[in-house]
Design an enzyme around this catalytic site. Structure first.
Site, PDB file in Angstrom:
ATOM      1  N   ILE A  74       0.848  -1.320   0.023  1.00 22.37           N
ATOM      2  CA  ILE A  74       0.188  -0.039   0.087  1.00 22.37           C
ATOM      3  C   ILE A  74       0.959   1.273  -0.013  1.00 22.37           C
ATOM      4  O   ILE A  74       0.577   2.175  -0.751  1.00 22.37           O
ATOM      5  CB  ILE A  74      -0.815   0.007   1.244  1.00 22.37           C
ATOM      6  CG1 ILE A  74      -1.947  -1.207   1.170  1.00 22.37           C
ATOM      7  CG2 ILE A  74      -1.802   1.327   1.068  1.00 22.37           C
ATOM      8  CD1 ILE A  74      -2.632  -1.623   2.398  1.00 22.37           C
TER       9      ILE A  74
ATOM     10  N   SER B 164      -7.255  -0.856  10.397  1.00 17.04           N
ATOM     11  CA  SER B 164      -8.034  -1.866   9.893  1.00 17.04           C
ATOM     12  C   SER B 164      -9.303  -1.833  10.283  1.00 17.04           C
ATOM     13  O   SER B 164      -9.590  -1.841  11.250  1.00 17.04           O
ATOM     14  CB  SER B 164      -7.120  -3.232  10.013  1.00 17.04           C
ATOM     15  OG  SER B 164      -7.592  -4.277   9.774  1.00 17.04           O
TER      16      SER B 164
ATOM     17  N   TYR C  54      -3.035  -8.896  16.127  1.00 20.26           N
ATOM     18  CA  TYR C  54      -3.002  -7.891  15.013  1.00 20.26           C
ATOM     19  C   TYR C  54      -4.012  -6.825  15.072  1.00 20.26           C
ATOM     20  O   TYR C  54      -3.740  -5.617  15.343  1.00 20.26           O
ATOM     21  CB  TYR C  54      -2.860  -8.475  13.692  1.00 20.26           C
ATOM     22  CG  TYR C  54      -2.975  -7.709  12.488  1.00 20.26           C
ATOM     23  CD1 TYR C  54      -1.992  -6.787  12.027  1.00 20.26           C
ATOM     24  CD2 TYR C  54      -4.456  -7.473  12.071  1.00 20.26           C
ATOM     25  CE1 TYR C  54      -2.119  -5.866  11.224  1.00 20.26           C
ATOM     26  CE2 TYR C  54      -4.582  -6.461  10.858  1.00 20.26           C
ATOM     27  CZ  TYR C  54      -3.341  -5.610  10.311  1.00 20.26           C
ATOM     28  OH  TYR C  54      -3.613  -4.619   9.387  1.00 20.26           O
TER      29      TYR C  54
ATOM     30  N   LYS D  63      -3.689  -2.694  16.413  1.00 23.57           N
ATOM     31  CA  LYS D  63      -4.228  -1.552  15.630  1.00 23.57           C
ATOM     32  C   LYS D  63      -5.069  -0.728  16.336  1.00 23.57           C
ATOM     33  O   LYS D  63      -4.967   0.535  16.631  1.00 23.57           O
ATOM     34  CB  LYS D  63      -5.198  -2.187  14.264  1.00 23.57           C
ATOM     35  CG  LYS D  63      -4.254  -2.617  13.328  1.00 23.57           C
ATOM     36  CD  LYS D  63      -3.386  -1.717  12.414  1.00 23.57           C
ATOM     37  CE  LYS D  63      -2.210  -2.068  11.499  1.00 23.57           C
ATOM     38  NZ  LYS D  63      -1.391  -1.488  10.952  1.00 23.57           N
TER      39      LYS D  63
END
Ligand SMILES: NC(=O)c1ccc[n+]([C@@H]2O[C@H](COP(=O)([O-])OP(=O)(O)OC[C@H]3O[C@@H](n4cnc5c(N)ncnc54)[C@H](O)[C@@H]3O)[C@@H](O)[C@H]2O)c1
Length: 335
Positions: A12, A124, A148, A152
């Site tokens: 990205i 996310s 994960y 975030k």
């Protein structure tokens, strides 16, 4: 503006770095190349017609980051660097908290010290919990279910607290849904290392002969064809979303959260069918039991970004599959 892009050699980050350069910003890429290659930086330079500054540096190397940010008089940081494999985060939580949470913390400390106050964070859709049904608006209940997602969420919290403590910060947390596709030139795109967790890179692995067949995890979900439904967003749309967010921050201080998705969900089998159309090849698949932790559907309410920043995703699933297939064909050995 003079902008540092951490993780700018990655999937990205490379597309966003290019978009920023094409919008006349000065870009400084900082990446430790743990999940990428310098070739993508070279390709960004080829596409932009001039090279971004590039440092192979870890974001946790505070002295080096301080030196780079002050040397380039950085004004804003777009922070993509991090680890992103959900499964790996379950087996290696320390690595994830260190890289994603501690890494962000170190970066923000250097920024505070140098008086840099603009920050865009790659968050996310995994931060949303399962208490509510999709579509997810930004105010939906949060409840990540793996390290994960927790990492975030923790960084979002940190950013929110930081903005409360000092109103001069201008922060956007962008919650990506499922990034897909590649630059239409076929020069930059996603290069997964190891066996991909995500659907699209795996389908491409089947199309290029790396895998014999696709594994479809669950065909008994309460969705139209029984397979999982996700909100795929073209990486070029994501890239323009970052430029829109940067513009937005010029007028808006504090902590701001935006979904970056299309608001539309597609099932695994719809994605397979679309890849079959664009490639002209059949994609064999086998149905396996559901994967623990997977949900039936996830898609965004995408209105806030449109109302606030006049940004919305424009590209179709067809163009995501077409561009991803073009990239895979042009880069059989990846890079
Ligand atoms: N791709 C997705 O599906 C997705 C979805 C939601 C959010 N995100 C987030 O977007 C960001 C970018 O994702 P991506 O798909 O481009 O991943 P990527 O792995 O292609 O890019 C991340 C880049 O960061 C670099 N990096 C990792 N740790 C670093 C460190 N400590 N110091 C310096 N560089 C480091 C890697 O080498 C890589 O180039 C990540 O933060 C990810 O969590 C990605």
């Amino acid at each position: 503006m003079r902008i540092a892009v951490t993780g700018g050699a990655g999937y990205i980050g490379s597309h966003v770095a290019l978009e920023l350069m094409q919008a006349e910003h000065d870009v400084v890429i900082v990446d430790n190349l743990s999940n990428s290659s310098e070739v993508s930086v070279q390709r960004v330079a080829d596409l932009a017609g001039h090279a971004p500054a590039f440092y192979q540096t870890d974001i946790r190397d505070v002295q080096e980051i301080r030196r780079i940010f002050s040397y380039h008089s950085i004004e804003a940081v777009l922070h993509f660097a991090g680890l992103k494999a959900v499964g790996e985060s379950v087996s290696e939580p320390l690595a994830y908290y260190d890289n994603n949470v501690n890494g962000s913390l170190q970066l923000l400390q250097v920024m505070r010290e140098l008086g840099i106050r603009q920050f865009i964070f790659s968050s996310s859709a995994t931060v949303y919990g399962q208490q509510e049904q999709p579509p997810f608006a930004e105010h939906a209940a949060l409840g990540p279910t793996n390290p994960y997602g927790h990492s975030k969420r923790m960084v979002e919290q940190l950013l929110e607290d930081l903005c409360v403590s000092d109103p001069s910060w201008r922060v956007a947390a962008l919650r990506y849904f499922n990034p897909a596709g590649a630059h239409p030139s076929g020069l930059i795109g996603e290069v997964p290392r190891g066996v991909p967790n995500n659907l699209m890179p795996y389908v491409l692995g089947v199309l290029t002969g790396r895998y014999e067949q696709l594994r479809v995890f669950g065909q008994d979900y309460p969705t139209p064809d029984g397979t999982g439904v996700r909100d795929y967003i073209h990486v070029m749309d994501l890239a323009s979303g970052h430029v829109a967010a940067l513009d937005y921050l010029q007028q808006h201080a504090g902590f701001n959260v935006f979904n970056l998705g299309t608001g539309c969900g597609y099932s695994v089998l719809q994605v397979v069918e679309t890849f079959e159309q664009v490639s002209g090849h059949g994609i064999p698949y086998t149905v396996l039991p559901r994967r623990p932790g997977d949900v039936a559907e996830s898609f965004a309410v995408a209105d806030k970004a449109w109302k606030s920043m006049s940004w919305r995703a424009e590209r179709t699933l067809q163009s995501m599959c077409q561009d991803a297939w073009n990239f895979a064909q042009r880069n059989p050995e990846a890079y």
